[in-house]
Enzyme design. Structure first.
Site, PDB file in Angstrom:
ATOM      1  N   PRO A 127       0.744  -1.305   0.127  1.00 24.58           N
ATOM      2  CA  PRO A 127       0.099  -0.177  -0.044  1.00 24.58           C
ATOM      3  C   PRO A 127       0.815   1.095  -0.085  1.00 24.58           C
ATOM      4  CG  PRO A 127       0.182  -0.746   2.207  1.00 24.58           C
ATOM      5  CD  PRO A 127       1.080  -1.491   1.335  1.00 24.58           C
ATOM      6  N   GLU A 128       1.353   1.723  -1.084  1.00 22.82           N
ATOM      7  CA  GLU A 128       1.538   3.418  -1.057  1.00 22.82           C
ATOM      8  C   GLU A 128       0.471   3.892  -2.004  1.00 22.82           C
ATOM      9  OE1 GLU A 128       5.544   4.475  -1.640  1.00 22.82           O
ATOM     10  OE2 GLU A 128       6.299   2.472  -0.883  1.00 22.82           O
TER      11      GLU A 128
END
Length: 282
Positions: free
Chosen positions: A2-3
């Site tokens: 998750p970026e």
DNA sequence: CCGGCATGGCAAA
DNA sequence: TTGCCCTGCCGGA
């Protein structure tokens, strides 16, 4: 996973696959059961990303999702509704219609919020390189007067929302900046260049679903060598390449812990130790 | 098989 | 600064 690019990709996926029609909303695992039930059968208007936050809008409310470190959201699209939809593992939230479904696992946050709740989450966020409304001046205003290392500042969601450990390491490498240099020593031109680069790199990552940061002239494949693609799926200069040779100068990539996260950099390419520029007089 | 680690962020000390 | 949460995956026994 998750970026920010992941969140924006998910927002696109939600909107394309599930928006514009009522959805079934459940929590097989049970931990989101009550709130999932509140929007069950409701019209899913659209999904929107802001930094690492995802908002799935249902009328004047939204499900706020933050994947955290371990969260995953997977679409299983276009099964036509005929195939079995197995419940495997801990599915916090399942959203589905007759076309396909999405499973959310291990999120840091999954909560039903109203407008005020949305604002309380987005208000503190700084500019998101993936959003049209981003104003990089807001980030620069904090960076320029901070004694904190730039390697930490870039991870600060009030400065650049959506930037995470990979983008921070890679963008600093690409601009040859020492991660430990104080924010206040960064030059205006450097911030502008970093910001522009983030916009490009992150949009590219949204399109491709992976983070590639290596320029063509340094690309191992283009140079006839084996790809070094990391588990995260992309071709990078320094992220998680501790002790391996820098793609440009062959110096071993270094690693340390900064702010509780693993930082990677090339001690040779990234040397920006500099004296503080004297304040202009008059 | 099991422990540690992960693209994050929070609270407590 | 440390610990903790969430879950799945990977590497070493």
């Amino acid at each position: 996973m998750p970026e920010g690019h992941v969140t924006h990709r998910l927002a696109i996926g939600f909107t394309e696959r599930l928006a514009g029609a009522p959805v079934r909303s459940t929590s097989p695992q049970g931990r989101f059961a009550e709130e999932a039930g509140e929007v069950d059968g409701h019209l899913l208007d659209a999904a929107e990303a802001y930094g690492k936050n995802l908002f799935v809008h249902f009328g004047d409310r939204a499900v706020h999702v933050h994947l955290g470190l371990a969260g995953k959201l997977a679409f299983v699209g276009d099964d036509g509704g005929g195939a079995a939809r197995p419940i495997t593992g801990a599915i916090r939230w399942r959203v589905e219609n007759e076309r396909g479904y999405a499973d959310l696992r291990g999120p840091q946050a999954c909560k039903l919020v109203d407008d005020a709740g949305i604002r309380s989450i987005t208000d503190p966020l700084g500019p998101d390189p993936l959003r049209e409304d981003a104003d990089p001046e807001v980030g620069w205003a904090r960076v320029r007067r901070s004694a904190t290392p730039i390697g930490l500042l870039l991870m600060d969601q009030r400065i650049s929302a959506g930037v995470g450990n990979i983008f921070r390491a890679e963008v600093l490498y690409r601009h040859r900046i020492d991660p430990m240099m104080q924010g206040r020593l960064l030059r205006r031109k450097e911030w502008d260049a970093i910001w522009t680069d983030l916009v490009g790199l992150m949009h590219d990552a949204v399109r491709k679903g992976r983070i590639d940061t290596v320029r063509p002239e340094h690309d191992p494949v283009a140079m006839g060598r084996a790809p070094r693609v990391d588990r995260h799926g992309g071709e990078v200069y320094v992220y998680r390449r501790a002790d391996q040779a820098c793609l440009v100068c062959a110096t071993p990539v270094r690693t340390t812990t900064l702010g509780g996260r693993n930082l990677f950099w090339c001690p040779s390419c990234q040397r920006t130790s500099r004296r503080r520029v004297p304040a202009a007089r008059g």
